[in-house]
Motif scaffolding. Structure first.
Motif, PDB file in Angstrom:
ATOM      1  N   VAL A  28       0.601  -1.205  -0.027  1.00 51.74           N
ATOM      2  CA  VAL A  28       0.117  -0.081  -0.119  1.00 51.74           C
ATOM      3  C   VAL A  28       0.783   1.237   0.194  1.00 51.74           C
ATOM      4  CG1 VAL A  28      -1.827   1.049   1.215  1.00 51.74           C
ATOM      5  CG2 VAL A  28      -1.697  -1.320   1.428  1.00 51.74           C
ATOM      6  N   PRO A  29       0.957   2.173  -0.927  1.00 50.59           N
ATOM      7  CA  PRO A  29       1.686   3.322  -1.110  1.00 50.59           C
ATOM      8  C   PRO A  29       1.462   4.272   0.105  1.00 50.59           C
ATOM      9  CG  PRO A  29       0.717   2.882  -3.272  1.00 50.59           C
ATOM     10  CD  PRO A  29      -0.065   2.015  -2.297  1.00 50.59           C
TER      11      PRO A  29
ATOM     12  N   ASP B 221      -5.034   7.298  -0.814  1.00 51.87           N
ATOM     13  CA  ASP B 221      -6.084   7.519  -0.181  1.00 51.87           C
ATOM     14  C   ASP B 221      -7.430   6.662  -0.737  1.00 51.87           C
ATOM     15  OD1 ASP B 221      -8.574   8.668   0.842  1.00 51.87           O
ATOM     16  OD2 ASP B 221      -8.265  10.843   0.126  1.00 51.87           O
ATOM     17  N   PRO B 222      -7.999   6.004   0.096  1.00 56.36           N
ATOM     18  CA  PRO B 222      -8.958   4.939  -0.230  1.00 56.36           C
ATOM     19  C   PRO B 222     -10.252   5.788  -1.193  1.00 56.36           C
ATOM     20  CG  PRO B 222      -8.278   4.553   1.973  1.00 56.36           C
ATOM     21  CD  PRO B 222      -7.832   5.755   1.506  1.00 56.36           C
ATOM     22  N   ALA B 223     -10.260   7.165  -0.836  1.00 51.81           N
ATOM     23  CA  ALA B 223     -11.280   7.934  -1.468  1.00 51.81           C
ATOM     24  C   ALA B 223     -10.645   8.439  -3.037  1.00 51.81           C
ATOM     25  CB  ALA B 223     -11.826   9.044  -0.688  1.00 51.81           C
TER      26      ALA B 223
ATOM     27  N   ARG C 272      -7.408   2.721  -8.003  1.00 46.31           N
ATOM     28  CA  ARG C 272      -8.129   1.681  -7.419  1.00 46.31           C
ATOM     29  C   ARG C 272      -6.929   0.363  -7.257  1.00 46.31           C
ATOM     30  NH1 ARG C 272     -13.332   1.004  -8.430  1.00 46.31           N
ATOM     31  NH2 ARG C 272     -13.337  -0.442  -6.744  1.00 46.31           N
ATOM     32  N   PRO C 273      -7.154  -0.184  -5.930  1.00 47.91           N
ATOM     33  CA  PRO C 273      -6.214  -1.439  -5.661  1.00 47.91           C
ATOM     34  C   PRO C 273      -6.268  -2.297  -7.068  1.00 47.91           C
ATOM     35  CG  PRO C 273      -7.767  -0.917  -3.888  1.00 47.91           C
ATOM     36  CD  PRO C 273      -8.233   0.006  -5.080  1.00 47.91           C
ATOM     37  N   VAL C 274      -5.248  -3.131  -7.059  1.00 46.36           N
ATOM     38  CA  VAL C 274      -4.979  -3.930  -8.268  1.00 46.36           C
ATOM     39  C   VAL C 274      -4.954  -5.447  -7.485  1.00 46.36           C
ATOM     40  CG1 VAL C 274      -3.563  -4.983  -9.864  1.00 46.36           C
ATOM     41  CG2 VAL C 274      -4.033  -2.677  -9.820  1.00 46.36           C
ATOM     42  N   VAL C 275      -5.495  -6.400  -7.624  1.00 40.54           N
ATOM     43  CA  VAL C 275      -5.545  -7.854  -7.114  1.00 40.54           C
ATOM     44  C   VAL C 275      -4.976  -8.704  -8.104  1.00 40.54           C
ATOM     45  CG1 VAL C 275      -6.540  -9.627  -5.776  1.00 40.54           C
ATOM     46  CG2 VAL C 275      -7.276  -7.387  -5.545  1.00 40.54           C
ATOM     47  N   PHE C 276      -3.603  -9.432  -7.690  1.00 38.22           N
ATOM     48  CA  PHE C 276      -3.154 -10.401  -8.864  1.00 38.22           C
ATOM     49  C   PHE C 276      -3.538 -11.766  -8.243  1.00 38.22           C
ATOM     50  CE2 PHE C 276       0.790 -12.469 -10.234  1.00 38.22           C
ATOM     51  CZ  PHE C 276       0.447 -12.946 -11.462  1.00 38.22           C
ATOM     52  N   MET C 277      -4.305 -12.375  -9.008  1.00 43.23           N
ATOM     53  CA  MET C 277      -4.626 -13.949  -8.627  1.00 43.23           C
ATOM     54  C   MET C 277      -3.801 -14.765  -9.474  1.00 43.23           C
ATOM     55  SD  MET C 277      -7.233 -13.808  -6.489  1.00 43.23           S
ATOM     56  CE  MET C 277      -8.575 -12.816  -5.899  1.00 43.23           C
TER      57      MET C 277
ATOM     58  N   HIS D 288      -0.597   2.645  -6.844  1.00 47.85           N
ATOM     59  CA  HIS D 288      -1.731   1.727  -6.876  1.00 47.85           C
ATOM     60  C   HIS D 288      -1.399   0.823  -5.570  1.00 47.85           C
ATOM     61  CE1 HIS D 288      -4.375   2.136 -10.311  1.00 47.85           C
ATOM     62  NE2 HIS D 288      -2.906   2.720 -11.008  1.00 47.85           N
ATOM     63  N   PRO D 289      -2.301   0.431  -4.630  1.00 53.49           N
ATOM     64  CA  PRO D 289      -2.240  -0.621  -3.726  1.00 53.49           C
ATOM     65  C   PRO D 289      -2.090  -2.007  -4.531  1.00 53.49           C
ATOM     66  CG  PRO D 289      -3.894   0.858  -3.140  1.00 53.49           C
ATOM     67  CD  PRO D 289      -3.488   1.313  -4.272  1.00 53.49           C
ATOM     68  N   ILE D 290      -1.364  -2.972  -4.329  1.00 52.34           N
ATOM     69  CA  ILE D 290      -1.397  -4.353  -4.957  1.00 52.34           C
ATOM     70  C   ILE D 290      -1.656  -5.602  -3.790  1.00 52.34           C
ATOM     71  CG2 ILE D 290       0.008  -5.658  -6.304  1.00 52.34           C
ATOM     72  CD1 ILE D 290       1.327  -3.376  -7.637  1.00 52.34           C
TER      73      ILE D 290
END
Length: 384
Positions: free
Chosen positions: A179-180, A184-186, A190-195, A219-221
């Protein structure tokens, strides 16, 4: 594999382990005595036909009188012990059975319940596990049970120290998150989810993960890691991904599918190629013996696989026909899924501009820096 920009929540699922009421654990002192006798069996140098009753004046001769001392790896008694102990682990190669898997099996056999992790058991239980594992190492002539996965351990260290990522655990799900500091969550970032898919762990995907960290600094990853232990469900990431898409499509803004195994699973290609197909080349051998027969994977796929929960349908993908929102990458020479049939399924539902198909592409190749699709995926991820 799926790369999704989303805010995820863990789906609520019924846990059958909470509803079952098995017999309680036995007396720990008695079990300790039994394990000692089991491990002593076969240690004595006795003829296979048995001892001479007339010349041996002992009521209970044989292995119970032996001491459990460290054996050499090539000692026939150690070889025999290792070979038959593997039966409890679906005859997996001994080199793949480490301390975590042994703890899970021992915890089940001693305390008759699922292993919650070595850090979550009581001091008495932890002491019992360490004692028995130490004796098993003596008896098997092997210290491999204490061996970690060196490459993955180094990669975890680099992710934490070089990229300021953290390795955390939520219940049974382990994950990496970055998380940088100024995020800011607002914000619209958007966060990136790597599955990632089944394979050799972080080692297999490290270069792509590092590339994501570099090109998406704001981006949060989040990277869920499937566990490879005997007790866990290693494909939880897949169920998690599908259920989140099915139940909460509004949470997902963009999705990228790279050689996805979630489509057309009812046709049997994935099941046959991953589990039953005879090996014809080195890649097949790697898939079968280092991935498909791994303890947790085999237990899940062959005993507890729910194909309906692991299937993703076109109508469940938010904005599937919008190439700015959804991207599909397929390789024509994929040895795991029948990419041609998956392509037909997608195009039959009107997917055109958001589909990339490489006739000569292999499974997972698009994530390699040498692939022409690698940079396209990265550029697509950087778009708002």
């Amino acid at each position: 594999m799926a790369i999704t920009a989303a805010r995820y929540r863990r789906p609520r699922c019924a846990d059958t382990a909470d509803t079952l009421r098995p017999n309680g654990p036995g007396d720990l002192r008695e079990l300790r005595t039994v394990f000692h006798r089991v491990l002593k069996a076969g240690l004595a140098n006795l003829p296979e036909e048995g001892f001479d009753e007339e010349s041996l004046d002992v009521d209970r001769p044989g292995s119970p009188e032996e001491d459990i001392v460290p054996l050499e790896f090539d000692d026939p008694r150690a070889v025999d012990f290792r070979n038959y102990l593997r039966t409890w682990f679906r005859k997996a190669p001994w080199s793949s059975i480490h301390k975590h898997e042994m703890h899970a099996w021992l915890y089940w056999s001693i305390f008759n319940t699922r292993f919650p992790g070595i850090d979550k058991v009581s001091h008495v239980e932890r002491t019992a596990l360490h004692e028995v594992v130490g004796l098993i190492e003596h008896r098997s002539g092997s210290k491999s049970l204490t061996a970690p996965t060196p490459t993955n351990a180094i990669i975890r260290w680099r992710l934490q120290n070089e990229w300021r990522a953290q390795v955390r655990t939520y219940k049974d799900l382990e994950y990496v998150i970055r998380v940088p500091p100024k995020w800011d969550p607002a914000s619209r970032v958007r966060p990136v989810v790597f599955m990632h898919g089944l394979g050799l762990g972080l080692t297999q995907y490290y270069h792509f993960i590092r590339h994501m960290f570099r090109v998406l600094p704001d981006h949060p990853i989040l990277i869920p890691l499937h566990r490879t232990g005997y007790y866990a469900q290693p494909l939880e990431w897949l169920v998690f991904s599908c259920l989140a898409t099915q139940d909460s499509p509004a949470m997902i803004t963009r999705s990228c599918f790279v050689d996805p195994v979630t489509f057309c699973s009812w046709e049997g290609d994935l099941c046959y190629n991953f589990i039953y197909r005879p090996c014809e080349n080195g890649f097949h051998l790697i898939v079968k013996y280092f991935v498909g027969t791994e303890l947790g994977v085999a237990n899940f796929l062959q005993r507890h696989f729910d194909w309906t929960s692991n299937s993703l349908w076109f109508e469940e993908i938010p904005k599937a026909r919008d190439p700015q929102k959804t991207l599909f990458i397929l390789g024509g020479k994929d040895a795991i899924v029948d990419a041609h049939r998956v392509k037909r399924y997608l195009t039959s539902h009107g997917i055109r501009k958001g589909l990339r198909f490489d006739p000569n592409g292999h499974h997972g190749e698009a994530l390699l820096s040498s692939s022409p699709f690698h940079h396209e995926i990265v550029r697509w991820m950087q778009e708002n």
